[in-house]
Scaffold this motif. Structure first.
Motif, short mmCIF file in Angstrom:
data_model
loop_
_atom_site.label_atom_id
_atom_site.label_comp_id
_atom_site.label_asym_id
_atom_site.label_seq_id
_atom_site.Cartn_x
_atom_site.Cartn_y
_atom_site.Cartn_z
N ARG A 1 22.90 14.52 -22.04
CA ARG A 1 23.29 14.33 -20.64
C ARG A 1 22.28 14.97 -19.69
NH1 ARG A 1 25.33 11.07 -16.95
NH2 ARG A 1 26.54 12.15 -15.34
N LEU A 2 21.87 16.20 -19.98
CA LEU A 2 20.89 16.87 -19.13
C LEU A 2 19.56 16.11 -19.14
CD1 LEU A 2 21.51 20.65 -19.90
CD2 LEU A 2 22.23 19.35 -17.90
N ARG A 3 19.22 15.61 -20.30
CA ARG A 3 17.97 14.84 -20.39
C ARG A 3 18.06 13.57 -19.56
NH1 ARG A 3 14.90 13.25 -26.05
NH2 ARG A 3 12.87 12.76 -25.10
N ALA A 4 19.20 12.90 -19.59
CA ALA A 4 19.38 11.68 -18.81
C ALA A 4 19.37 11.97 -17.31
CB ALA A 4 20.68 11.00 -19.21
N LEU A 5 19.93 13.13 -16.90
CA LEU A 5 20.00 13.45 -15.49
C LEU A 5 18.66 13.88 -14.89
CD1 LEU A 5 23.36 15.46 -15.35
CD2 LEU A 5 22.93 13.22 -14.37
N PHE A 6 17.88 14.64 -15.65
CA PHE A 6 16.71 15.29 -15.07
C PHE A 6 15.37 14.87 -15.64
CE2 PHE A 6 20.13 18.60 -14.87
CZ PHE A 6 20.43 18.38 -13.54
N LEU A 7 15.39 14.17 -16.77
CA LEU A 7 14.11 13.77 -17.37
C LEU A 7 13.99 12.25 -17.46
CD1 LEU A 7 13.91 16.39 -20.28
CD2 LEU A 7 12.86 16.51 -18.02
N LYS A 8 14.33 11.59 -16.39
CA LYS A 8 14.26 10.12 -16.35
C LYS A 8 12.80 9.69 -16.23
CE LYS A 8 18.80 9.77 -14.15
NZ LYS A 8 19.56 9.33 -12.96
N VAL B 1 28.59 26.25 -14.47
CA VAL B 1 27.66 25.16 -14.75
C VAL B 1 27.77 24.08 -13.68
CG1 VAL B 1 27.16 23.27 -16.35
CG2 VAL B 1 27.50 25.58 -17.22
N PHE B 2 28.99 23.78 -13.26
CA PHE B 2 29.19 22.76 -12.22
C PHE B 2 28.46 23.12 -10.93
CE2 PHE B 2 31.64 21.19 -8.56
CZ PHE B 2 31.61 19.83 -8.81
N PHE B 3 28.55 24.40 -10.53
CA PHE B 3 27.87 24.82 -9.30
C PHE B 3 26.36 24.72 -9.45
CE2 PHE B 3 25.94 28.10 -6.63
CZ PHE B 3 26.44 27.74 -5.38
N LYS B 4 25.84 25.18 -10.59
CA LYS B 4 24.40 25.13 -10.81
C LYS B 4 23.89 23.69 -10.90
CE LYS B 4 24.49 29.45 -13.46
NZ LYS B 4 24.36 30.04 -14.82
N LEU B 5 24.74 22.82 -11.41
CA LEU B 5 24.34 21.44 -11.63
C LEU B 5 24.35 20.63 -10.34
CD1 LEU B 5 23.63 19.59 -14.08
CD2 LEU B 5 26.05 18.98 -14.17
N ASN B 6 25.35 20.85 -9.49
CA ASN B 6 25.55 19.97 -8.34
C ASN B 6 25.28 20.59 -6.98
OD1 ASN B 6 26.85 17.45 -9.65
ND2 ASN B 6 28.07 19.12 -10.50
N TYR B 7 25.20 21.92 -6.89
CA TYR B 7 25.05 22.54 -5.59
C TYR B 7 23.80 23.42 -5.49
CZ TYR B 7 29.63 20.72 -4.48
OH TYR B 7 30.67 19.86 -4.24
N SER B 8 23.62 24.35 -6.38
CA SER B 8 22.43 25.19 -6.30
C SER B 8 21.20 24.48 -6.84
CB SER B 8 22.64 26.50 -7.08
OG SER B 8 22.70 26.25 -8.47
N ILE C 1 31.47 18.30 -21.00
CA ILE C 1 32.39 17.62 -20.09
C ILE C 1 31.99 17.84 -18.64
CG2 ILE C 1 34.78 17.59 -19.25
CD1 ILE C 1 35.64 18.27 -22.15
N THR C 2 31.59 19.08 -18.32
CA THR C 2 31.22 19.42 -16.94
C THR C 2 30.00 18.64 -16.48
OG1 THR C 2 32.11 21.64 -17.26
CG2 THR C 2 30.64 21.33 -15.39
N SER C 3 29.12 18.29 -17.38
CA SER C 3 27.91 17.56 -17.00
C SER C 3 28.22 16.17 -16.43
CB SER C 3 26.96 17.43 -18.20
OG SER C 3 27.54 16.63 -19.22
N TYR C 4 29.45 15.70 -16.65
CA TYR C 4 29.86 14.40 -16.11
C TYR C 4 30.65 14.54 -14.81
CZ TYR C 4 28.46 12.25 -20.54
OH TYR C 4 27.73 11.81 -21.61
#
Length: 273
Positions: free
Chosen positions: A266-273, A102-109, A180-183
Motif C-alpha cells: 500500500r505504501l509503495r502504491a501511494l508514494f512510489l508510483k 500513522v493516520f496523522f503522519k499519512l494524511n496530514y503531516s 488497515i489505516t493505510s486505506y
C-alpha cells in the motif's frame, strides 16, 4: 557472468525501492518524537485495563468467586480476567500507535512523503512504525504484568512466557492496524476502529467464559484475533498448557505476515508510483 551481473544490477533498484535496510532511522525519529510528547498521553491507554481489573477483578470478583477456564480449570475471577486484560493492554498500545499516529503522519503531516523521498523504502517505514507500536504495546503489557504479580494473579511459572506472547499479540495488531489505516482517508472512517475494538474487547471471553454464548456465537468469537490472544495468555498465566496454543500462535503469525505484505504494498502504491 555478464548476464548474471546485468540481472543483479537490474534487480538492485527494485530491492532498494522496497527495502533499504535502514529501519533504525524510522525508529530513531519515532523515539525523538515520543520524547517531546506528554508522558500522560503516552500512558493513557495503559490505565483502562488496570481500572477494569481493580473494579471487576478485585471488587466484583469477591462476589463471583471462581470461574472455570476453557481447559476446565477453576481459578479466582480476578485471575480469570487479568490475563485477558493483559492481552487487551498489549492490543491497546499497538493499535493506538499503528492507527491514529500513522493516520496523522499519512494524511496530514505528510511525513511518509518525506521519508520515501530519501533512500528509505516502504518496508523500512512499515517495519519502523510497527516496531514503535510494538514497543508501546510491550510497555503497557510489562506494566500490567507487574500489577498482576503484585496481586498474586500469576498462578504458574509459565506466566513468564506471557511476556513474549503479548509481544506477538502486539506485533499482530500493529501489523494489521497499520495495513488497515493505510486505506483510511477521513477521521470518520477512523471511528470504525473503535467501533470494532469495543465489542471485540467485551465479547472475546474477556470477562466470562465463551461457553455462556450459543454455539453459533462462539464460532464468531473464535474468529476474532483478541480471543486467540486472551486464550493464549490465560493458558500461560494459569499454567494450563495445551496444543491449541500453537493454533493461537499461528493465527498471530498469519496476522503479522498479512499486515506486513499489505502495508508495504500500500505504501509503495501511494508514494512510489
Amino acid at each position: 557472468m555478464t548476464t548474471t551481473t546485468s540481472t543483479e544490477q537490474a534487480l538492485a533498484p527494485r530491492r532498494s525501492a522496497l527495502y533499504a535496510g535502514n529501519t533504525r532511522a524510522v525508529i530513531h525519529r519515532g523515539f525523538l518524537a515520543t520524547r517531546s510528547t506528554n508522558g500522560l498521553v503516552v500512558l493513557s491507554g495503559f490505565f483502562e485495563p488496570v481500572f477494569y481489573l481493580l473494579s471487576l477483578g478485585i471488587g466484583f470478583g469477591a462476589l463471583v468467586g471462581t470461574v472455570q477456564t476453557s481447559t476446565g480449570q477453576e481459578v479466582p475471577y480476578a485471575a480469570f480476567i487479568a490475563p485477558a486484560l493483559l492481552a487487551v493492554s498489549a492490543m491497546n498500545g499497538a493499535v493506538y500507535d499503528s492507527t491514529w499516529n500513522v493516520f496523522f503522519k499519512l494524511n496530514y503531516s505528510r511525513l511518509y512523503h518525506g521519508m520515501l523521498a530519501t533512500s528509505l523504502g516502504p518496508l523500512d517505514v512499515a517495519l519502523g512504525e510497527i516496531f514503535l507500536a510494538l514497543l508501546r504495546g510491550a510497555m503497557y503489557a510489562v506494566g500490567f504484568m507487574v500489577i498482576m504479580q503484585a496481586f498474586g494473579l500469576n498462578l504458574a511459572w509459565t506466566a513468564l512466557l506471557a511476556l513474549p506472547a503479548v509481544l506477538l499479540i502486539a506485533f499482530g495488531f500493529a501489523s494489521l492496524g497499520m495495513a488497515i489505516t493505510s486505506y483510511m482517508k477521513t477521521f470518520n472512517q477512523m471511528d470504525w476502529i473503535a467501533f470494532i475494538m469495543l465489542p471485540m474487547f467485551l465479547f472475546s471471553a474477556t470477562f466470562y467464559p465463551i461457553t455462556v454464548y450459543p454455539e453459533a456465537i462462539q464460532w464468531v468469537i473464535q474468529a476474532l484475533p483478541l480471543w486467540h490472544g486472551v486464550e493464549l495468555v490465560r493458558g500461560l498465566t494459569t499454567g494450563a498448557l495445551s496444543p491449541i496454543m500453537l493454533v493461537h500462535v499461528g493465527y498471530y503469525l498469519a496476522m503479522i505476515a498479512i499486515g506486513l505484505v499489505f502495508t508495504t504494498s500500500r505504501l509503495r502504491a501511494l508514494f512510489l508510483k
